[in-house]
Design an enzyme around this catalytic site. Structure first.
Site, mmCIF file in Angstrom:
data_model
loop_
_atom_site.group_PDB
_atom_site.id
_atom_site.type_symbol
_atom_site.label_atom_id
_atom_site.label_comp_id
_atom_site.label_asym_id
_atom_site.label_seq_id
_atom_site.Cartn_x
_atom_site.Cartn_y
_atom_site.Cartn_z
ATOM 1 C CB ALA A 170 -0.935 -0.015 1.213
ATOM 2 C CD GLU A 224 5.086 -5.925 5.237
ATOM 3 O OE1 GLU A 224 5.746 -5.472 6.173
ATOM 4 O OE2 GLU A 224 4.093 -5.337 4.765
ATOM 5 C CG ASP A 276 7.524 0.628 1.803
ATOM 6 O OD1 ASP A 276 8.231 -0.314 1.417
ATOM 7 O OD2 ASP A 276 6.925 0.629 2.901
HETATM 8 P P1 ATP Z 1 12.827 1.939 5.625
HETATM 9 O O1 ATP Z 1 12.940 0.562 6.206
HETATM 10 O O2 ATP Z 1 13.049 3.063 6.613
HETATM 11 O O3 ATP Z 1 11.617 2.150 4.792
HETATM 12 P P2 ATP Z 1 15.021 1.048 4.033
HETATM 13 O O4 ATP Z 1 15.896 0.495 5.113
HETATM 14 O O5 ATP Z 1 14.297 0.098 3.146
HETATM 15 O O6 ATP Z 1 14.035 2.135 4.601
HETATM 16 P P3 ATP Z 1 16.986 3.083 3.358
HETATM 17 O O7 ATP Z 1 18.171 2.772 2.538
HETATM 18 O O8 ATP Z 1 17.185 3.368 4.812
HETATM 19 O O9 ATP Z 1 15.922 1.940 3.063
HETATM 20 O O10 ATP Z 1 16.247 4.370 2.757
HETATM 21 C C1 ATP Z 1 15.643 4.361 1.479
HETATM 22 C C2 ATP Z 1 15.888 5.692 0.808
HETATM 23 O O11 ATP Z 1 15.321 6.726 1.616
HETATM 24 C C3 ATP Z 1 17.349 6.065 0.642
HETATM 25 O O12 ATP Z 1 17.865 5.570 -0.573
HETATM 26 C C4 ATP Z 1 17.267 7.583 0.620
HETATM 27 O O13 ATP Z 1 16.907 8.014 -0.668
HETATM 28 C C5 ATP Z 1 16.120 7.876 1.579
HETATM 29 N N1 ATP Z 1 16.593 8.161 2.942
HETATM 30 C C6 ATP Z 1 16.548 7.338 4.013
HETATM 31 N N2 ATP Z 1 17.076 7.937 5.117
HETATM 32 C C7 ATP Z 1 17.452 9.180 4.718
HETATM 33 C C8 ATP Z 1 18.047 10.302 5.369
HETATM 34 N N3 ATP Z 1 18.380 10.273 6.674
HETATM 35 N N4 ATP Z 1 18.283 11.422 4.630
HETATM 36 C C9 ATP Z 1 17.951 11.464 3.313
HETATM 37 N N5 ATP Z 1 17.381 10.432 2.646
HETATM 38 C C10 ATP Z 1 17.133 9.319 3.335
#
Ligand code: ATP
Length: 289
Positions: free
Chosen positions: A43, A137, A241
């Site tokens: 979603a 999921e 997501d």
């Molecule tokens: P989540 O589980 O929090 O949904 P994830 O672990 O799947 O995220 P991340 O790599 O932490 O994935 O984050 C996904 C994207 O979000 C990153 O590629 C970036 O573009 C953005 N992002 C996440 N944290 C930050 C941050 N602190 N500042 C800027 N962009 C961020």
């Protein structure tokens, strides 16, 4: 005629409670007020794409209950086609989330209706679809069937391996773009391994998200780093997501993978500057486009 982007995945009600500490076995701890918000990886991804103006549908399942209606309302408000969201006789999936003062989440998911999504639900749904996004999921046989049917129908397959699960080599070989965060990449290829090793598993390309550092696009011709804009992060829930939805929307528009990843990084960076998952996702106007 179906939507350009088809998301196959979960829909959950997120019940979030702030706690000083989590209870141990047999213990009761009082927390803050419960905050209810629409969530679930499928979603969230569909809403992110919908907010950006993509022609997007979600294929999923919710219960015949208030949480299911909350999810359908949120999807429709973002312009997502909900014609393929089935009402199950199981209750809507719920994520019970506790957040401690250090900002750490602990999440217990009760999949409910999401567990009722069967391979047979993912059959004659690909006509006119450009890109299918699928996340983990929902039951694995349904995911693997969706990937096989999409590939047979010439639909580009974007698989967000979250939460990490073991896929068959056949399924991995049918993926056009494998989307993982750093932890999922390490789980697949071993800690510290070169991201290019992801392509040895079978997908034609991979995108690894790196939190505040942005993302890396891995293609047969080489890797491209995509930096993130610097932002003040308030809440990173659902950032992955947001990235998936934006990537799919741009790919369906005909963008190449690096261009799509550049936009997805801007969308995900915007999303972490506002609280919540779905409510934090930007429109094209929010991005100044
Ligand atoms: P989540 O589980 O929090 O949904 P994830 O672990 O799947 O995220 P991340 O790599 O932490 O994935 O984050 C996904 C994207 O979000 C990153 O590629 C970036 O573009 C953005 N992002 C996440 N944290 C930050 C941050 N602190 N500042 C800027 N962009 C961020």
């Amino acid at each position: 005629m179906n939507s350009d982007v088809l998301v196959v995945g979960s829909a959950n009600a997120d019940l979030v409670v702030a706690v000083d500490r989590r209870p141990g076995g047999g213990e009761t701890v009082l927390g803050g007020d419960t905050v209810l918000s629409p969530g679930g990886k499928g979603a969230n991804t569909a809403v992110a794409a919908g907010r950006l103006g993509a022609d997007v549908a979600l294929l999923g399942a919710v219960g015949d209950d208030p949480y299911g209606r909350l999810l359908l309302d949120s999807l429709r408000a973002a312009g997502v086609d909900t014609g393929l969201v089935r009402t199950s006789d199981r209750p809507t999936g719920i994520a019970y989330i506790t957040v401690t003062p250090d900002g750490e989440n602990a999440i217990l998911v009760s999949p409910g209706a999401n567990s009722s999504l069967e391979p047979a639900d993912v059959e004659a749904v690909f006509d006119g679809v450009e890109v299918m996004v699928v996340s983990l999921e929902v039951p694995l046989p349904t995911v693997e069937h969706a990937v096989a049917r999409a590939a047979e129908n010439g639909v580009k397959v974007l698989l967000n391996l979250s939460p990490a699960a073991k896929l068959s080599p056949e399924t991995l070989g049918r993926i056009d773009v494998l989307l993982v965060n750093e932890h999922e990449a390490a789980w697949l290829t071993g800690p510290g391994a070169d991201f290019r090793k992801l392509l040895d598993l079978g997908p034609r390309a991979a995108v690894v998200t790196l939190g505040a550092a942005g993302a890396v696009v891995v293609e047969a011709g080489g890797s491209t780093e995509v930096a993130s804009p610097k932002v003040d992060a308030v809440d990173t829930t659902g950032a992955g997501d947001a990235f998936a939805g934006a990537l799919a929307a741009s790919l369906a528009d005909g963008a190449d993978l690096v261009t799509a990843a550049k936009r997805a990084v801007r969308v995900a960076a915007f999303s972490v500057t506002r609280p919540g998952a779905q409510p934090s996702y930007p429109t094209a106007a929010d991005l100044g486009e």
